[in-house]
Each structure stands twice: as structure tokens, then as C-alpha cells.
Design a protein around this motif. Structure first.
Motif, mmCIF file in Angstrom:
data_model
loop_
_atom_site.group_PDB
_atom_site.id
_atom_site.type_symbol
_atom_site.label_atom_id
_atom_site.label_comp_id
_atom_site.label_asym_id
_atom_site.label_seq_id
_atom_site.Cartn_x
_atom_site.Cartn_y
_atom_site.Cartn_z
ATOM 1 N N SER A 280 -8.859 19.765 70.060
ATOM 2 C CA SER A 280 -8.878 20.132 68.633
ATOM 3 C C SER A 280 -7.935 19.195 67.884
ATOM 4 N N GLY A 281 -7.976 19.273 66.571
ATOM 5 C CA GLY A 281 -7.022 18.517 65.758
ATOM 6 C C GLY A 281 -5.613 19.045 65.973
ATOM 7 N N THR A 282 -5.511 20.345 66.159
ATOM 8 C CA THR A 282 -4.213 20.967 66.422
ATOM 9 C C THR A 282 -3.620 20.417 67.709
ATOM 10 N N SER B 9 -0.258 21.672 53.499
ATOM 11 C CA SER B 9 -1.256 21.186 54.446
ATOM 12 C C SER B 9 -1.800 22.382 55.203
ATOM 13 N N PHE B 10 -2.736 22.123 56.114
ATOM 14 C CA PHE B 10 -3.183 23.178 57.009
ATOM 15 C C PHE B 10 -2.028 23.530 57.960
ATOM 16 N N ALA C 241 -1.468 23.917 61.018
ATOM 17 C CA ALA C 241 -1.243 23.200 62.275
ATOM 18 C C ALA C 241 -0.212 22.078 62.159
ATOM 19 N N THR C 242 -0.149 21.436 60.992
ATOM 20 C CA THR C 242 0.757 20.299 60.824
ATOM 21 C C THR C 242 2.201 20.698 61.146
ATOM 22 N N VAL D 294 0.365 13.595 55.936
ATOM 23 C CA VAL D 294 -0.995 14.163 56.031
ATOM 24 C C VAL D 294 -1.852 13.457 54.986
ATOM 25 N N ASP E 268 -1.421 12.716 60.284
ATOM 26 C CA ASP E 268 -2.370 13.820 60.375
ATOM 27 C C ASP E 268 -3.597 13.412 59.572
ATOM 28 N N ALA F 85 -6.664 14.561 60.128
ATOM 29 C CA ALA F 85 -7.713 15.538 60.431
ATOM 30 C C ALA F 85 -8.800 15.574 59.352
ATOM 31 N N GLN F 86 -8.404 15.331 58.105
ATOM 32 C CA GLN F 86 -9.375 15.373 57.002
ATOM 33 C C GLN F 86 -9.781 13.969 56.559
ATOM 34 N N SER G 91 -9.550 15.503 63.717
ATOM 35 C CA SER G 91 -10.164 16.783 64.069
ATOM 36 C C SER G 91 -11.674 16.678 63.924
ATOM 37 N N LYS H 88 -14.987 19.339 59.026
ATOM 38 C CA LYS H 88 -14.436 18.003 58.773
ATOM 39 C C LYS H 88 -15.586 17.021 58.564
ATOM 40 N N GLY I 191 -12.857 20.301 68.509
ATOM 41 C CA GLY I 191 -12.660 19.003 69.139
ATOM 42 C C GLY I 191 -11.712 18.174 68.297
ATOM 43 N N TYR J 163 -4.119 24.884 49.853
ATOM 44 C CA TYR J 163 -3.861 26.083 50.644
ATOM 45 C C TYR J 163 -3.073 27.053 49.773
HETATM 46 C C1 LIG Z 1 -8.229 20.860 60.321
HETATM 47 C C2 LIG Z 1 -6.853 20.361 60.248
HETATM 48 C C3 LIG Z 1 -5.994 20.379 61.352
HETATM 49 C C4 LIG Z 1 -6.326 21.065 62.648
HETATM 50 O O1 LIG Z 1 -7.523 20.679 63.217
HETATM 51 P P1 LIG Z 1 -8.299 21.734 64.172
HETATM 52 O O2 LIG Z 1 -9.347 20.891 64.801
HETATM 53 O O3 LIG Z 1 -8.842 22.800 63.284
HETATM 54 O O4 LIG Z 1 -7.344 22.260 65.160
HETATM 55 C C5 LIG Z 1 -4.745 19.806 61.217
HETATM 56 N N1 LIG Z 1 -4.334 19.275 60.072
HETATM 57 C C6 LIG Z 1 -5.115 19.257 58.972
HETATM 58 C C7 LIG Z 1 -4.607 18.622 57.723
HETATM 59 C C8 LIG Z 1 -6.392 19.818 59.018
HETATM 60 O O5 LIG Z 1 -7.153 19.813 57.925
#
Ligand SMILES: *Cc1c(COP(=O)(O)O)cnc(C)c1O
Length: 378
Positions: A59-61, A85-86, A88-89, A131, A157, A159-160, A182, A187, A195, A322
Motif C-alpha cells: 500500500s502507499g501507507t 495530508s492523508f 498515513a503521512t 507531500v 509522499d 501517493a496522489q 499508492s 489514485k 498496493g 481533509y
Molecule cells: C492515499 C495516500 C496515502 C496512503 O496510501 P494507501 O495506499 O491508501 O495506503 C498516503 N499519503 C497520501 C497523501 C495519500 O493520498
């Protein structure tokens, strides 16, 4: 009619046969862990991201967690990042016992403000996590300068922001020490579940992340390091190898949709009256092709919550990315921040809203969205 925030059915329908064929193929092979599909995807995504190595992860996390583990972030270390941010960051940092140190955003881009980072650096600072929010790169020039001066690692980061380009054409994930992607379904390049991938051009770091992806054992069952199970499924890699062929086309369509919204919102008078502020693609005039990849199209609006309720009633999907900045999250109370510490992030959390921008969105749907917003403010 109604317009959803994201339409995965419309997105995947044209690929139905192609995707089913690789699912069938993977099932027939009965080989579900790593293998050639994952290796192929890693090579392709690394190249797409202008890096030498890609390591497919769960995952992105987990990409963030693995990157932080591999650069040696440990309890007591500090990692500088954005409050906006999301989860997870900052979550990945805190899970390792390190301290997320927050720095406010630039309201124009919603990305970390490089001019405020220096003040946050201490002897314990190990890394910075910019990010690239909504699909537009953070201002990496000054961030990389600071990191070099203070000997800090930079974990992007992204992910986006897969393939998003900074003003000089460098792509998300290629500028720092390591980039985290991510493949979550929402995404720009999404799989059929979870993934992600880490990308880097540092051979030693790539090797370490590769070993840590499978519990840090090399050879198998002999552990010099503690890793985890961070593998990307073969079946997801097979699907992503199909979808990656279309990514540039989808990016172009997201950019076209953004342009169309700009025209429609300008014509509506809402921008002039100050009801709506459009996203600001700050690198558009730099010549970078993927100046913004519009994972989200985020407006800044008056009476945000009322507008969202109104649009919902008309069947138009919206979302807040967010609503609560990290420093105001209950779980981060121990960090000692308080309301007012990061006014730009708090402001953005109060009056931003994402509207549909997905590649399959039609001009008629966009008109419907803009007309609905216009009728709300009328
Ligand atoms: C989606 C996202 C993540 C985490 O990705 P996952 O695949 O959902 O675990 C981390 N950081 C940002 C900025 C995201 O948008």
C-alpha cells in the motif's frame, strides 16, 4: 442526473476484457507472490517516475513505513512534514516511535511551506516528508537545498502524484531520497485493492527496502534486519501493467477537465464574486507537461458545508480532503500542538471541497456540477 465523485465503473469498463485476461492468466499460473509481473511493473513505474529502482509494496501507507524504516528512522527521531495530508503521512512516522514535526502549508498549493521548514529543524531531525497534495508537486527546490545543508533525507509522499512534474520537469518521487506511491483505487493509477511502490535511484537503499519487504531476511530465514510483509500481490501488479498503458491518456483528460472547469467557473461569475476559488496550477507555465495531474480538483468556497449538503441532495459527489489537520487529531494530542498553530491548514480544512475530476467525466456532467454550484450561490 447526478455526478459521482469518482466513477470506477466507467473507468474500468473499457478495460474489462483486458483485465479479465490477466486475472485469468494469473489464476491459471497459481503463482501469487512477486514474480515477473511485479518485476515488470517495478521497472516500468521506476522508469515512469524517472528513477532507477522500484519496489512494489502492499500500500502507499506501507511504502511510507518501509521508506522510513529503511533510512533508519527510530524512536526519538524527528521527521518534518505537513499537517494537511492523508493520515498515513504522519501515522507512519509515529508508528516507528519518531515524532512528526509539523510545518504549515502554502495556501496557494496546499503543500508544505519551504520558508517555514528551517525553524523546525533540530539536532534530532532525520528527514522531511513533503507531500505532493492533489497531484501537484511541493516546491522541492528549497526543500532539497535545506535537506542537503542539514544532511536530512527527503521522502516524497507521491501517493496522489504519480508522474507529476516539478517546474523543471523532474517527476514526483525522483527528487528526494525515495518516493512513495499508492495504487489505492481512487489514485490516478489504481489497482483492484491495495498496493503501492517505493521508487529511488539509490542502489543501496533499494536493496535494503527489497530485503525489508520480506521481513529483512537474506538469505531467506537469516535476518540482519527487521522488516515486514510489505509485498505487492502478483495479481495487482498484473492489473497495473495493463492500466499503466493508459495513464498518460487519463492524466491528459484530467487536465482537460480542469481547464473546462476553469472556463465554466469563470463564466459563472462565482470566481469574480469570491464565492469560489479555483485550484492554482503553479507550474503550468513552466512547460512541464504533467504540471498537475489532478488527483483531486479542490475548490475553496464560501459556506462549504451548506454547499456540500446542497450538492449531495442533487446527487453530486463531493469530499473534504481533509477535515482535521494532524495537529488537531485526538491521537496526536501528545505532540503538544493546539488550535491556531497552523492557521493555513486549519483554514483549508474549513473551506475546501473536492468535486468530480475523474478522466471519464463528460462535459455535460461538468456543466451540471457548475450549474448546481451556481444555483446554490444565486
Ligand atoms: C492515499 C495516500 C496515502 C496512503 O496510501 P494507501 O495506499 O491508501 O495506503 C498516503 N499519503 C497520501 C497523501 C495519500 O493520498
Amino acid at each position: 442526473m447526478g455526478v459521482p465523485l469518482l466513477d470506477l465503473k466507467a473507468h474500468h469498463e473499457p478495460l474489462h476484457k483486458e483485465i479479465m485476461a490477466v486475472l485469468e492468466q494469473t489464476f491459471r499460473s497459481q503463482a501469487f507472490i512477486l514474480g515477473p509481473e511485479v518485476a515488470k511493473l517495478e521497472e516500468r513505474v521506476a522508469a515512469y517516475s524517472q528513477t532507477r529502482y522500484g519496489i512494489g509494496v502492499s500500500s502507499g501507507t506501507d511504502a511510507l513505513l518501509l521508506a522510513l524504516m529503511a533510512i533508519g528512522v527510530s524512536p526519538g527521531d524527528e521527521v518534518i512534514t505537513t499537517p494537511y495530508s492523508f493520515f498515513a503521512t504522519a501515522g507512519a512516522v509515529a508508528r516507528l516511535g519518531a515524532k512528526p514535526v509539523l510545518v504549515d502549508i502554502v495556501p496557494r498549493t496546499y503543500n508544505i511551506d519551504p520558508s517555514k521548514i528551517a525553524k523546525a529543524i533540530t539536532a534530532r531531525t532525520k528527514a522531511i516528508i513533503p507531500v505532493h497534495l492533489y497531484g501537484q508537486c511541493a516546491d522541492m527546490g528549497p526543500i532539497l537545498d535545506l535537506a542537503q545543508r542539514h544532511n536530512l533525507k527527503v521522502i516524497e509522499d507521491a501517493a496522489q502524484a504519480i508522474g507529476a512534474e516539478y517546474r523543471d520537469g523532474r517527476r514526483a518521487g525522483s527528487m528526494g531520497t525515495v518516493g512513495c506511491l499508492s495504487f489505492f483505487p481512487s489514485k490516478n493509477l489504481g489497482c483492484l485493492g491495495d498496493g503501492g511502490m517505493v521508487v529511488t535511484s539509490d542502489a543501496d537503499l533499494a536493496e535494503r527496502m527489497k530485503v525489508m519487504r520480506v521481513h529483512g531476511g537474506k538469505p531467506k530465514y537469516y535476518h540482519k534486519m527487521i522488516g515486514g510483509n510489505f509485498r505487492l500481490d502478483t495479481i495487482q501488479a498484473a492489473v497495473l501493467n495493463v492500466k499503466l498503458n493508459y495513464l498518460d491518456d487519463w492524466t491528459q483528460r484530467r487536465q482537460e477537465n480542469a481547464r473546462r472547469y476553469e472556463t465554466l467557473f469563470q463564466q459563472s461569475g462565482l470566481v469574480r464574486k469570491g464565492n469560489v476559488r479555483l485550484p492554482d496550477p503553479v507550474y503550468r507555465d513552466s512547460g512541464a507537461k504533467h504540471y498537475h495531474i489532478y488527483n483531486q480538483f479542490v475548490l475553496r468556497v464560501e459556506r462549504r458545508d451548506e454547499l456540500m449538503a446542497y450538492l449531495k441532495q442533487k446527487g453530486i459527489g463531493t469530499e473534504i480532503y481533509y477535515p482535521v489537520p494532524f495537529h488537531l487529531q485526538e491521537c496526536f494530542r501528545y505532540l503538544g500542538y493546539k488550535e491556531g498553530d497552523f492557521p493555513e491548514s486549519e483554514g483549508a480544512a474549513k473551506d475546501t471541497v473536492a468535486i468530480p475530476i475523474y478522466p471519464e467525466l463528460t462535459a455535460a456532467q461538468q456543466t451540471e456540477v457548475v450549474e448546481a454550484v451556481t444555483s446554490f450561490y444565486a
